[in-house]
Design a protein around this motif. Sequence first.
Motif, PDB file in Angstrom:
ATOM      1  N   PHE A  62       0.776  -1.130  -0.148  1.00 47.70           N
ATOM      2  CA  PHE A  62      -0.015  -0.076   0.022  1.00 47.70           C
ATOM      3  C   PHE A  62       0.890   1.377  -0.092  1.00 47.70           C
ATOM      4  O   PHE A  62       0.549   2.288  -0.767  1.00 47.70           O
ATOM      5  N   GLN A  69      -0.689   1.715  -8.982  1.00 46.28           N
ATOM      6  CA  GLN A  69      -1.759   0.713  -8.394  1.00 46.28           C
ATOM      7  C   GLN A  69      -3.159   1.460  -8.874  1.00 46.28           C
ATOM      8  O   GLN A  69      -3.520   2.594  -8.888  1.00 46.28           O
ATOM      9  N   SER A  72      -6.512   0.015  -4.561  1.00 45.00           N
ATOM     10  CA  SER A  72      -5.958  -0.304  -3.466  1.00 45.00           C
ATOM     11  C   SER A  72      -6.873  -0.468  -2.205  1.00 45.00           C
ATOM     12  O   SER A  72      -7.780   0.179  -1.911  1.00 45.00           O
ATOM     13  N   ALA A 104      -7.090   5.065  -0.560  1.00 42.09           N
ATOM     14  CA  ALA A 104      -7.720   3.872  -0.450  1.00 42.09           C
ATOM     15  C   ALA A 104      -8.980   3.839  -1.185  1.00 42.09           C
ATOM     16  O   ALA A 104      -9.690   4.952  -1.360  1.00 42.09           O
TER      17      ALA A 104
END
Length: 216
Positions: A62, A69, A72, A104
Motif C-alpha cells: 500500500f 496501483q 488499493s 484507499a
Amino acid sequence: GYGGRLVGPVRVDPKTHSYIDVGDEPLLLAATAPTWVARDRAAAARAAVAAGAELIVMDDGFQNPSVKQHLSIVVVDAAYGFGNGRVMPAGPLREPVADGMARADAVVVIGAEEAARPAKMPAGLPLFQAMLRAENGAGAQNRPLYAFAGIGRPGKFFDSLAQTGAVVAGTASFADHHPYTNRDMAALQAAASGLGAALVTTAKDAVRIPVEHRLD
C-alpha cells in the motif's frame, strides 16, 4: 519477500526455496498463484508480466510508490483497529490514517460481524466485512493442544483454535517471523508433553521450523 535473503526478482519455488531465501509469506502465497519477490517491486512486476501475468496483486504494497496501483485495499483487524493511531516508532502505523485513507479505494474489516466502521475512516469509502474461520477443526478435538505462533497477533490463532472446539491446554507466543531453533522446539515439545498435548501451529510458522521438527 520480507526477511528473505534473495534480492530478486525471482519466482518463488516452494520445492527449492526456503523461508530464508524468500521469506515465509511468499512460500504460502506461491501455493495459490505464481509469486515473485524482489527488493525492487517494479522489477518484480516487470518479471511477472514477462512471464505472462495480466493481473498483479501486491502483498503489503500500500505504501510502495514504485508500481502504479489501479486498486488499493486497506485491511483492518477489527480487534486491533489502527492501534494507538500513531506513526512508528510511537505506534504501529507507517503513515497517518488520514493520508492512507485518502488513497484507499476500499476497506476490508476482518473480525466480528458487528464490527463498526473504523475510526478516522471516511464515511463514503466502501467498507466490506470478513471473518476468519478455521478449517478441519474436528480432528483437533480428540486431544488437548499446545499452540504456538510467531505472527503479528498470535492470540488470533489461539482464539481460532478454541472456536473449532479444540481444547487449548497451553500457548506460546513469539515475535512475528521468528526463526525457530532446535532449542525452541525442544522447549515447546517438553511443555506440550507435560500437559499431555499435541503441538500445533500456523502454516506460516511451519515453514520456519527446522526440518527435523516439521509437523505433519
